[in-house]
Design a protein around this motif. Structure first.
Motif, PDB file in Angstrom:
ATOM      1  N   ILE A  79     -23.981  -1.262 -13.435  1.00 55.56           N
ATOM      2  CA  ILE A  79     -22.752  -1.855 -13.965  1.00 55.56           C
ATOM      3  C   ILE A  79     -21.777  -2.166 -12.834  1.00 55.56           C
ATOM      4  O   ILE A  79     -21.471  -1.305 -12.006  1.00 55.56           O
ATOM      5  CB  ILE A  79     -22.102  -0.929 -15.003  1.00 55.56           C
ATOM      6  CG1 ILE A  79     -23.018  -0.793 -16.231  1.00 55.56           C
ATOM      7  CG2 ILE A  79     -20.723  -1.453 -15.412  1.00 55.56           C
ATOM      8  CD1 ILE A  79     -22.480   0.105 -17.325  1.00 55.56           C
ATOM      9  N   VAL A  80     -21.311  -3.404 -12.813  1.00 56.97           N
ATOM     10  CA  VAL A  80     -20.314  -3.847 -11.831  1.00 56.97           C
ATOM     11  C   VAL A  80     -19.043  -4.221 -12.585  1.00 56.97           C
ATOM     12  O   VAL A  80     -19.080  -5.048 -13.497  1.00 56.97           O
ATOM     13  CB  VAL A  80     -20.830  -5.063 -11.036  1.00 56.97           C
ATOM     14  CG1 VAL A  80     -19.709  -5.636 -10.162  1.00 56.97           C
ATOM     15  CG2 VAL A  80     -22.026  -4.668 -10.169  1.00 56.97           C
ATOM     16  N   VAL A  81     -17.941  -3.579 -12.233  1.00 53.83           N
ATOM     17  CA  VAL A  81     -16.654  -3.890 -12.856  1.00 53.83           C
ATOM     18  C   VAL A  81     -16.051  -5.098 -12.149  1.00 53.83           C
ATOM     19  O   VAL A  81     -15.973  -5.138 -10.917  1.00 53.83           O
ATOM     20  CB  VAL A  81     -15.698  -2.685 -12.773  1.00 53.83           C
ATOM     21  CG1 VAL A  81     -14.294  -3.082 -13.187  1.00 53.83           C
ATOM     22  CG2 VAL A  81     -16.214  -1.542 -13.652  1.00 53.83           C
ATOM     23  N   ALA A  99     -20.057   3.226 -12.604  1.00 48.67           N
ATOM     24  CA  ALA A  99     -20.115   1.839 -12.124  1.00 48.67           C
ATOM     25  C   ALA A  99     -20.576   1.811 -10.680  1.00 48.67           C
ATOM     26  O   ALA A  99     -20.246   2.691  -9.880  1.00 48.67           O
ATOM     27  CB  ALA A  99     -18.753   1.175 -12.255  1.00 48.67           C
ATOM     28  N   LYS A 100     -21.338   0.768 -10.338  1.00 45.97           N
ATOM     29  CA  LYS A 100     -21.853   0.609  -8.985  1.00 45.97           C
ATOM     30  C   LYS A 100     -21.071  -0.412  -8.172  1.00 45.97           C
ATOM     31  O   LYS A 100     -21.402  -0.670  -7.011  1.00 45.97           O
ATOM     32  CB  LYS A 100     -23.328   0.195  -9.029  1.00 45.97           C
ATOM     33  CG  LYS A 100     -24.285   1.309  -9.388  1.00 45.97           C
ATOM     34  CD  LYS A 100     -24.356   2.332  -8.275  1.00 45.97           C
ATOM     35  CE  LYS A 100     -25.407   3.395  -8.538  1.00 45.97           C
ATOM     36  NZ  LYS A 100     -25.438   4.395  -7.441  1.00 45.97           N
ATOM     37  N   GLY A 101     -20.052  -1.003  -8.774  1.00 35.47           N
ATOM     38  CA  GLY A 101     -19.264  -1.981  -8.044  1.00 35.47           C
ATOM     39  C   GLY A 101     -17.894  -2.127  -8.664  1.00 35.47           C
ATOM     40  O   GLY A 101     -17.708  -1.902  -9.863  1.00 35.47           O
ATOM     41  N   TYR A 102     -16.924  -2.495  -7.837  1.00 34.53           N
ATOM     42  CA  TYR A 102     -15.565  -2.741  -8.313  1.00 34.53           C
ATOM     43  C   TYR A 102     -15.064  -3.969  -7.566  1.00 34.53           C
ATOM     44  O   TYR A 102     -14.717  -3.908  -6.389  1.00 34.53           O
ATOM     45  CB  TYR A 102     -14.660  -1.543  -8.045  1.00 34.53           C
ATOM     46  CG  TYR A 102     -13.382  -1.549  -8.859  1.00 34.53           C
ATOM     47  CD1 TYR A 102     -13.350  -0.969 -10.122  1.00 34.53           C
ATOM     48  CD2 TYR A 102     -12.213  -2.147  -8.366  1.00 34.53           C
ATOM     49  CE1 TYR A 102     -12.181  -0.972 -10.876  1.00 34.53           C
ATOM     50  CE2 TYR A 102     -11.051  -2.147  -9.118  1.00 34.53           C
ATOM     51  CZ  TYR A 102     -11.033  -1.552 -10.373  1.00 34.53           C
ATOM     52  OH  TYR A 102      -9.888  -1.551 -11.130  1.00 34.53           O
ATOM     53  N   VAL A 103     -15.059  -5.101  -8.269  1.00 31.88           N
ATOM     54  CA  VAL A 103     -14.697  -6.378  -7.663  1.00 31.88           C
ATOM     55  C   VAL A 103     -13.435  -6.913  -8.320  1.00 31.88           C
ATOM     56  O   VAL A 103     -13.346  -6.965  -9.555  1.00 31.88           O
ATOM     57  CB  VAL A 103     -15.845  -7.399  -7.806  1.00 31.88           C
ATOM     58  CG1 VAL A 103     -15.462  -8.734  -7.172  1.00 31.88           C
ATOM     59  CG2 VAL A 103     -17.132  -6.856  -7.185  1.00 31.88           C
ATOM     60  N   LEU A 104     -12.482  -7.307  -7.504  1.00 30.90           N
ATOM     61  CA  LEU A 104     -11.223  -7.822  -8.036  1.00 30.90           C
ATOM     62  C   LEU A 104     -11.338  -9.309  -8.355  1.00 30.90           C
ATOM     63  O   LEU A 104     -11.860 -10.092  -7.552  1.00 30.90           O
ATOM     64  CB  LEU A 104     -10.094  -7.608  -7.025  1.00 30.90           C
ATOM     65  CG  LEU A 104      -9.721  -6.151  -6.706  1.00 30.90           C
ATOM     66  CD1 LEU A 104      -8.591  -6.126  -5.693  1.00 30.90           C
ATOM     67  CD2 LEU A 104      -9.332  -5.399  -7.965  1.00 30.90           C
ATOM     68  N   ALA A 119     -25.673  -3.263  -5.784  1.00 28.70           N
ATOM     69  CA  ALA A 119     -26.012  -2.381  -6.905  1.00 28.70           C
ATOM     70  C   ALA A 119     -27.515  -2.236  -7.056  1.00 28.70           C
ATOM     71  O   ALA A 119     -28.026  -1.142  -7.323  1.00 28.70           O
ATOM     72  CB  ALA A 119     -25.401  -2.921  -8.194  1.00 28.70           C
ATOM     73  N   GLN A 120     -28.240  -3.324  -6.877  1.00 30.34           N
ATOM     74  CA  GLN A 120     -29.697  -3.267  -6.984  1.00 30.34           C
ATOM     75  C   GLN A 120     -30.311  -2.410  -5.883  1.00 30.34           C
ATOM     76  O   GLN A 120     -31.368  -1.813  -6.062  1.00 30.34           O
ATOM     77  CB  GLN A 120     -30.287  -4.679  -6.954  1.00 30.34           C
ATOM     78  CG  GLN A 120     -30.188  -5.418  -8.270  1.00 30.34           C
ATOM     79  CD  GLN A 120     -30.837  -4.657  -9.417  1.00 30.34           C
ATOM     80  OE1 GLN A 120     -32.012  -4.303  -9.355  1.00 30.34           O
ATOM     81  NE2 GLN A 120     -30.075  -4.390 -10.466  1.00 30.34           N
ATOM     82  N   ARG A 121     -29.631  -2.330  -4.741  1.00 29.80           N
ATOM     83  CA  ARG A 121     -30.132  -1.488  -3.640  1.00 29.80           C
ATOM     84  C   ARG A 121     -29.733  -0.027  -3.835  1.00 29.80           C
ATOM     85  O   ARG A 121     -30.136   0.832  -3.052  1.00 29.80           O
ATOM     86  CB  ARG A 121     -29.565  -1.981  -2.302  1.00 29.80           C
ATOM     87  CG  ARG A 121     -30.009  -3.364  -1.887  1.00 29.80           C
ATOM     88  CD  ARG A 121     -29.662  -3.613  -0.413  1.00 29.80           C
ATOM     89  NE  ARG A 121     -28.244  -3.471  -0.154  1.00 29.80           N
ATOM     90  CZ  ARG A 121     -27.367  -4.463  -0.194  1.00 29.80           C
ATOM     91  NH1 ARG A 121     -27.777  -5.701  -0.508  1.00 29.80           N
ATOM     92  NH2 ARG A 121     -26.087  -4.252   0.069  1.00 29.80           N
ATOM     93  N   GLY A 122     -28.900   0.227  -4.837  1.00 28.20           N
ATOM     94  CA  GLY A 122     -28.425   1.591  -5.066  1.00 28.20           C
ATOM     95  C   GLY A 122     -27.135   1.903  -4.333  1.00 28.20           C
ATOM     96  O   GLY A 122     -26.691   3.053  -4.312  1.00 28.20           O
ATOM     97  N   ASP A 123     -26.516   0.875  -3.734  1.00 33.91           N
ATOM     98  CA  ASP A 123     -25.253   1.063  -3.032  1.00 33.91           C
ATOM     99  C   ASP A 123     -24.082   0.805  -3.973  1.00 33.91           C
ATOM    100  O   ASP A 123     -24.254   0.241  -5.052  1.00 33.91           O
ATOM    101  CB  ASP A 123     -25.148   0.106  -1.836  1.00 33.91           C
ATOM    102  CG  ASP A 123     -26.191   0.394  -0.766  1.00 33.91           C
ATOM    103  OD1 ASP A 123     -26.619   1.562  -0.671  1.00 33.91           O
ATOM    104  OD2 ASP A 123     -26.570  -0.537  -0.026  1.00 33.91           O
ATOM    105  N   VAL A 124     -22.905   1.217  -3.528  1.00 28.68           N
ATOM    106  CA  VAL A 124     -21.676   0.945  -4.265  1.00 28.68           C
ATOM    107  C   VAL A 124     -20.858  -0.050  -3.462  1.00 28.68           C
ATOM    108  O   VAL A 124     -20.641   0.130  -2.267  1.00 28.68           O
ATOM    109  CB  VAL A 124     -20.862   2.228  -4.504  1.00 28.68           C
ATOM    110  CG1 VAL A 124     -19.515   1.904  -5.136  1.00 28.68           C
ATOM    111  CG2 VAL A 124     -21.634   3.191  -5.394  1.00 28.68           C
ATOM    112  N   TYR A 125     -20.406  -1.099  -4.130  1.00 34.18           N
ATOM    113  CA  TYR A 125     -19.654  -2.154  -3.452  1.00 34.18           C
ATOM    114  C   TYR A 125     -18.247  -2.235  -4.025  1.00 34.18           C
ATOM    115  O   TYR A 125     -18.048  -2.220  -5.233  1.00 34.18           O
ATOM    116  CB  TYR A 125     -20.355  -3.502  -3.634  1.00 34.18           C
ATOM    117  CG  TYR A 125     -19.695  -4.656  -2.904  1.00 34.18           C
ATOM    118  CD1 TYR A 125     -20.129  -5.042  -1.639  1.00 34.18           C
ATOM    119  CD2 TYR A 125     -18.632  -5.353  -3.474  1.00 34.18           C
ATOM    120  CE1 TYR A 125     -19.524  -6.089  -0.964  1.00 34.18           C
ATOM    121  CE2 TYR A 125     -18.013  -6.402  -2.806  1.00 34.18           C
ATOM    122  CZ  TYR A 125     -18.474  -6.764  -1.549  1.00 34.18           C
ATOM    123  OH  TYR A 125     -17.870  -7.800  -0.885  1.00 34.18           O
ATOM    124  N   VAL A 126     -17.270  -2.335  -3.118  1.00 32.23           N
ATOM    125  CA  VAL A 126     -15.874  -2.515  -3.511  1.00 32.23           C
ATOM    126  C   VAL A 126     -15.321  -3.703  -2.736  1.00 32.23           C
ATOM    127  O   VAL A 126     -15.616  -3.873  -1.554  1.00 32.23           O
ATOM    128  CB  VAL A 126     -15.040  -1.249  -3.203  1.00 32.23           C
ATOM    129  CG1 VAL A 126     -13.559  -1.485  -3.483  1.00 32.23           C
ATOM    130  CG2 VAL A 126     -15.555  -0.064  -4.020  1.00 32.23           C
TER     131      VAL A 126
END
Length: 223
Positions: A79-81, A99-104, A119-126
């Motif tokens: 899930i990416v917010v 959540a695996k991501g938080y994008v503004l 997210a597909q790699r298992g990382d968290v992105y902001v």
């Protein structure tokens, strides 16, 4: 490699259409389902089990709880917010929910693409412009938690913690503090409960964190 299935849950139809256009332009993605309120998140997860789900926060219902509940049903879904909220509290709650991501919103479209890939790699992105602010908030929150735990320790428990950090064993601690081995063992049981530790090693590690200060969780990947 088959396309990644993506669901979008957002109460702005034009924005959903725009995201769908981006997914098609990028290639490698397939739109699986859409929703407009928080209550749609769990049914989409249950019925479609998408590889990824893009979720807005500004919708009717408890989005944070819906994210957590959806991941219990479909833990493989990432899930990416995607939100206009630049609140660090919202970001922390979303990440805590799974959540695996938080994008503004307002960020370049590339940010959303990077978040889906991460997210597909298992990382968290902001969103990079927001990440530093979030890291500072996480550090402050960790310090507050550690201070709260430290304040709950009695003088004797703090003495035992200090000796543990010196590598002292229970019998050595007992001699140092003029206590019985049984009493020290009782204190160790209390320390495990207070520090949420399962054994002596975890008590030591928790004590090290309390004395060393906050360490920022290594969960945020920035390009």
């Amino acid at each position: 490699m088959p396309d990644l299935s993506v669901a979008i849950v957002d109460d702005h139809p034009m924005l959903m259409e725009g995201i769908a256009v981006l997914l098609k332009r990028w290639g490698g993605f397939m739109l699986a389902a859409t929703g407009t309120v928080a209550d749609h998140i769990v049914p989409i997860a249950r019925t479609h089990r998408p590889d990824e789900m893009i979720v807005d926060l500004s919708m009717a219902g408890d989005v944070f709880q819906a994210i957590a509940d959806a991941l219990k049903i479909a833990p493989e879904t990432k899930i990416v917010v995607f939100t206009a909220s630049a609140s660090t509290e919202d970001a922390i709650r979303a990440l805590d929910a799974g959540a695996k991501g938080y994008v503004l919103k307002g960020s370049p479209g590339e940010d959303l693409f990077q978040a889906l890939q991460a997210a597909q790699r298992g990382d968290v992105y902001v969103t990079p412009s927001f990440a530093t602010k979030l890291i500072c908030a996480l550090k402050e929150k960790t310090l507050e938690r550690q201070k709260a735990v430290s304040n709950r320790l009695s003088v004797r428990e703090q003495q035992i913690v200090n000796l543990l950090l010196l590598g002292k064993m229970n019998n050595e601690i007992a001699r140092e503090l003029s206590l019985s081995a049984k009493t020290v063992k009782g204190y160790m049981t209390n320390l495990m409960a207070k520090l949420n530790a399962r054994n002596r090693l975890e008590v030591v590690l928790a004590a090290q964190r309390l004395t060393a200060g906050a360490n920022t969780p290594a969960v945020i990947r920035r390009p």
